[in-house]
Design a protein around this motif. Structure first.
Motif, PDB file in Angstrom:
ATOM      1  N   TYR A  77     -35.130  10.967  72.708  1.00  0.00           N
ATOM      2  CA  TYR A  77     -35.628  10.444  71.433  1.00  0.00           C
ATOM      3  C   TYR A  77     -34.964  11.213  70.298  1.00  0.00           C
ATOM      4  O   TYR A  77     -34.417  12.302  70.486  1.00  0.00           O
ATOM      5  CB  TYR A  77     -37.159  10.604  71.321  1.00  0.00           C
ATOM      6  N   SER A  78     -35.045  10.659  69.103  1.00  0.00           N
ATOM      7  CA  SER A  78     -34.587  11.367  67.906  1.00  0.00           C
ATOM      8  C   SER A  78     -35.707  12.278  67.403  1.00  0.00           C
ATOM      9  O   SER A  78     -36.885  11.987  67.586  1.00  0.00           O
ATOM     10  CB  SER A  78     -34.205  10.369  66.808  1.00  0.00           C
TER      11      SER A  78
ATOM     12  N   HIS B 163     -30.327  13.126  67.405  1.00  0.00           N
ATOM     13  CA  HIS B 163     -30.565  11.696  67.531  1.00  0.00           C
ATOM     14  C   HIS B 163     -30.659  11.323  69.006  1.00  0.00           C
ATOM     15  O   HIS B 163     -30.090  11.999  69.868  1.00  0.00           O
ATOM     16  CB  HIS B 163     -29.430  10.893  66.880  1.00  0.00           C
ATOM     17  N   GLU B 164     -31.335  10.254  69.274  1.00  0.00           N
ATOM     18  CA  GLU B 164     -31.435   9.740  70.632  1.00  0.00           C
ATOM     19  C   GLU B 164     -30.032   9.555  71.228  1.00  0.00           C
ATOM     20  O   GLU B 164     -29.146   8.985  70.590  1.00  0.00           O
ATOM     21  CB  GLU B 164     -32.182   8.405  70.618  1.00  0.00           C
TER      22      GLU B 164
ATOM     23  N   GLU C 234     -27.912  12.031  71.976  1.00  0.00           N
ATOM     24  CA  GLU C 234     -27.024  13.171  71.745  1.00  0.00           C
ATOM     25  C   GLU C 234     -27.038  14.124  72.932  1.00  0.00           C
ATOM     26  O   GLU C 234     -28.073  14.348  73.563  1.00  0.00           O
ATOM     27  CB  GLU C 234     -27.429  13.924  70.480  1.00  0.00           C
TER      28      GLU C 234
END
Length: 354
Positions: free
Chosen positions: A255-256, A307-308, A310
């Motif tokens: 998730y971010s 961020h999602e 990464e």
């Protein structure tokens, strides 16, 4: 047997001589000249030619300091063969604190280059003709990218027996059997020129890391001894052979949000262990970042804003249990960690703050 002279650019360096040669590169648009500086140490006695280079990515500066310290080592005066030391290959990127060249190209994806090509291609071509084609071996010094750190590690094509021997001699606990990237210096050396090249990855871009620097200097000296370029030390301590990593993988952000890391570089991750926690800025939710396989953490992000998708943690995997590797990593870090005595003594003229 007496060594031969070597020519770099327009300069001929005789046996027993040490000269600094400036190879001209494309000038800045301000009309200032730019040169790639090469330290040429030509030993009196015959032996291999090895290059050591750093800052192919202009913001990866650990290697610049490694080469500076290497050249100050007393044993270099007993060199057999020739050492070509290039502290800054990507001079344009180094001047602007950038990984890339001003044309946006990655120099380490631009080999073999061309004399009439792009800026990156011209620099790559200069390095190929002046350095690589005269060398028998090479060590290419790198770090992680910005906000990413790497545990000191060697990457090499271990199907090459000489590269494997060099990797074993270097003396870091993590060796990765690494595929060769298209257009890289390592590809040109190993597939086109028959020059085995080690890639030393350690530390973070735009930062000096003392453990990485110390291990890098010692590792290069170890390789030079193994290749007969330097005399072996009297102390015959048997180095513990590194266990080769069979594969690596990245654990990515599910998730971010804001990452809170729970494990350092060099830690052991078991399947299902929590490596970090991602939360939103308001504290309404939290999500665990979980290791899907067992391994040693050889790279990680230092930036908590993610961020999602990464890449967060880079894990090296092994065919056997990782306990032995984890122990070796701990011993390695203890060996190269600076002690308090390295700190400068206080200035007696300084007035203590009440």
């Amino acid at each position: 047997m007496k060594n031969n002279p070597i020519q770099i650019g327009d300069t001929t360096v005789a046996p027993g001589d040490h000269q600094t040669v400036d190879l001209p590169l494309a000038a800045m648009y301000t009309h200032n000249d730019v040169q790639m500086t090469v330290h040429v140490i030509n030993g009196k006695l015959a032996g291999p030619v090895m290059f050591i280079c750093a800052a192919i990515h202009g913001d990866e500066i650990n290697g610049v300091e490694i080469i500076r310290r290497l050249l100050k080592q007393k044993q270099i005066s007993r060199l057999r063969g020739t050492l070509l030391a290039i502290p800054i290959v990507n001079v344009h990127g180094f001047l602007s604190n950038s990984r890339y060249l001003p044309d946006g190209r990655d120099l380490n994806r631009s080999f073999p280059g061309s004399r009439k090509g792009s800026l990156a291609g011209r620099i790559a071509n200069t390095f190929m003709k002046q350095i690589l084609q005269q060398s028998d071996y090479g060590i290419d010094l790198h770090t992680g990218a910005r906000h990413r750190g790497n545990l000191p590690q060697i990457r090499a094509d271990l199907s090459n027996d000489t590269a494997k021997r060099m990797a074993d001699a270097f003396g870091v606990p993590v060796i990765v059997d690494s595929t060769i990237r298209d257009g890289s210096l390592r590809e040109m050396g190993e597939t086109s020129g028959g020059v085995p090249i080690l890639l030393y990855e350690a530390g973070e871009a735009l930062r000096f890391d003392e453990v990485s620097i110390r291990a890098g200097v010692k590792g290069i000296l170890n390789v030079m001894r193994a290749l007969g370029m330097l005399p072996r030390t009297k102390a015959r301590t048997q180095a513990k052979r590194a266990i080769i990593s069979t594969s690596t993988s990245w654990v990515r952000a599910p998730y971010s949000g804001i990452l809170r890391t729970l494990v350092p570089l060099g830690a052991k991750a078991v399947k299902g262990s929590v490596l970090g926690v991602i939360g939103d800025p308001l504290g309404a939710s939290e999500y665990q970042v979980v290791a899907e396989e067992e391994g040693i953490i050889i790279g990680r992000t230092f930036l908590p804003l993610v961020h999602e998708g990464e890449a967060l943690f880079h894990l090296a995997h092994y065919a056997q249990k990782t306990d032995k590797v984890f122990t070796q990593v701990g011993q390695f870090q203890d060996t190269y960690e600076p002690d308090v005595a390295m700190e400068l003594p206080p200035n007696p003229q300084d007035t203590p703050i009440p």
